[in-house]
Design a protein around this motif. Structure first.
Motif, PDB file in Angstrom:
ATOM      1  N   UNK A  67     107.949  55.309  25.906  1.00 45.00           N
ATOM      2  CA  UNK A  67     108.583  55.139  24.710  1.00 45.00           C
ATOM      3  C   UNK A  67     108.311  56.345  23.743  1.00 45.00           C
ATOM      4  N   UNK A  68     109.537  56.747  23.113  1.00 46.75           N
ATOM      5  CA  UNK A  68     109.315  57.899  21.805  1.00 46.75           C
ATOM      6  C   UNK A  68     109.757  58.982  22.882  1.00 46.75           C
ATOM      7  N   UNK A  69     110.030  60.126  21.761  1.00 45.89           N
ATOM      8  CA  UNK A  69     110.438  61.481  22.176  1.00 45.89           C
ATOM      9  C   UNK A  69     109.406  62.234  23.021  1.00 45.89           C
ATOM     10  N   UNK A  70     108.173  62.031  23.292  1.00 42.65           N
ATOM     11  CA  UNK A  70     107.243  62.496  23.867  1.00 42.65           C
ATOM     12  C   UNK A  70     107.324  62.461  25.301  1.00 42.65           C
ATOM     13  N   UNK A  71     108.008  61.004  25.572  1.00 42.13           N
ATOM     14  CA  UNK A  71     107.784  60.543  26.762  1.00 42.13           C
ATOM     15  C   UNK A  71     109.221  60.455  27.647  1.00 42.13           C
ATOM     16  N   UNK A  72     109.996  61.525  26.927  1.00 44.39           N
ATOM     17  CA  UNK A  72     111.152  61.786  27.580  1.00 44.39           C
ATOM     18  C   UNK A  72     111.315  63.099  28.051  1.00 44.39           C
ATOM     19  N   UNK A  73     111.701  63.185  29.546  1.00 44.75           N
ATOM     20  CA  UNK A  73     111.895  64.470  30.153  1.00 44.75           C
ATOM     21  C   UNK A  73     113.369  64.847  30.170  1.00 44.75           C
ATOM     22  N   UNK A  74     113.855  65.638  29.546  1.00 46.64           N
ATOM     23  CA  UNK A  74     115.340  66.434  29.809  1.00 46.64           C
ATOM     24  C   UNK A  74     115.298  67.801  30.435  1.00 46.64           C
ATOM     25  N   UNK A  75     115.628  67.773  31.651  1.00 46.14           N
ATOM     26  CA  UNK A  75     115.553  68.954  32.520  1.00 46.14           C
ATOM     27  C   UNK A  75     116.677  70.081  31.496  1.00 46.14           C
TER      28      UNK A  75
END
Length: 159
Positions: free
Chosen positions: A149-157
């Motif tokens: 959860x949260x922006x640190x846990x999101x991976x956007x290539x």
């Protein structure tokens, strides 16, 4: 729970030098779509006026994710654009013309349709189903991963 409608559709985004292209192969599927081309928006996200908060939030997530991935800002509009790809998020006048059959889907289900060579339709039987459909599209075709959860846990290539 999830429902992808387009029999035999094999669709994968091919990362081009400065854009995202979807190359699709099926007897009834169009050949390709562009969201961003040469670093510029080649698509618009179409949301009905008066759409519910979850649908508006899903459209904003779509735009923000493509911007983070490519640097290009897709416009959010209420009418289909005259040129380029239209990404229809949620119900609207456009759903009458699409082959949408959502009977049997639960509230969180959705369809991802490619009704013609310039349209992508993401639609659930509820606003939340539509929101889940947008997340699935971003995972499947853009490569986004929500690891925590949260922006640190999101991976956007980056594309």
């Amino acid at each position: 729970m999830r429902h992808l409608l387009a029999p035999g559709l094999i669709c994968a985004f091919i990362v081009a030098a400065a854009g995202l292209e979807c190359a699709c192969a099926a007897d009834d599927a169009p050949s390709n779509y562009w969201l961003v081309r040469d670093g510029q928006p080649a698509a618009a996200v179409v949301v009905a006026e008066g759409a519910g908060e979850p649908v508006r939030r899903a459209a904003e997530l779509f735009v923000a994710t493509v911007r983070e991935s490519t640097g290009a800002e897709l416009p959010v509009v209420h009418e289909p654009p005259g040129a380029g790809t239209a990404v229809f998020v949620g119900p609207g006048p456009w759903t009458d013309a699409a082959p949408v059959e959502q009977e049997g889907l639960d509230d969180d289900g959705f369809d991802i349709l490619f009704p013609d060579e310039h349209s992508i339709l993401i639609l659930g039987p509820t606003d939340y189903g539509t929101e889940f459909g947008v997340c699935e599209f971003l995972e499947r075709f853009v490569g986004v991963r929500w690891l925590l959860p949260g922006p640190d846990g999101t991976d956007v290539p980056k594309h």
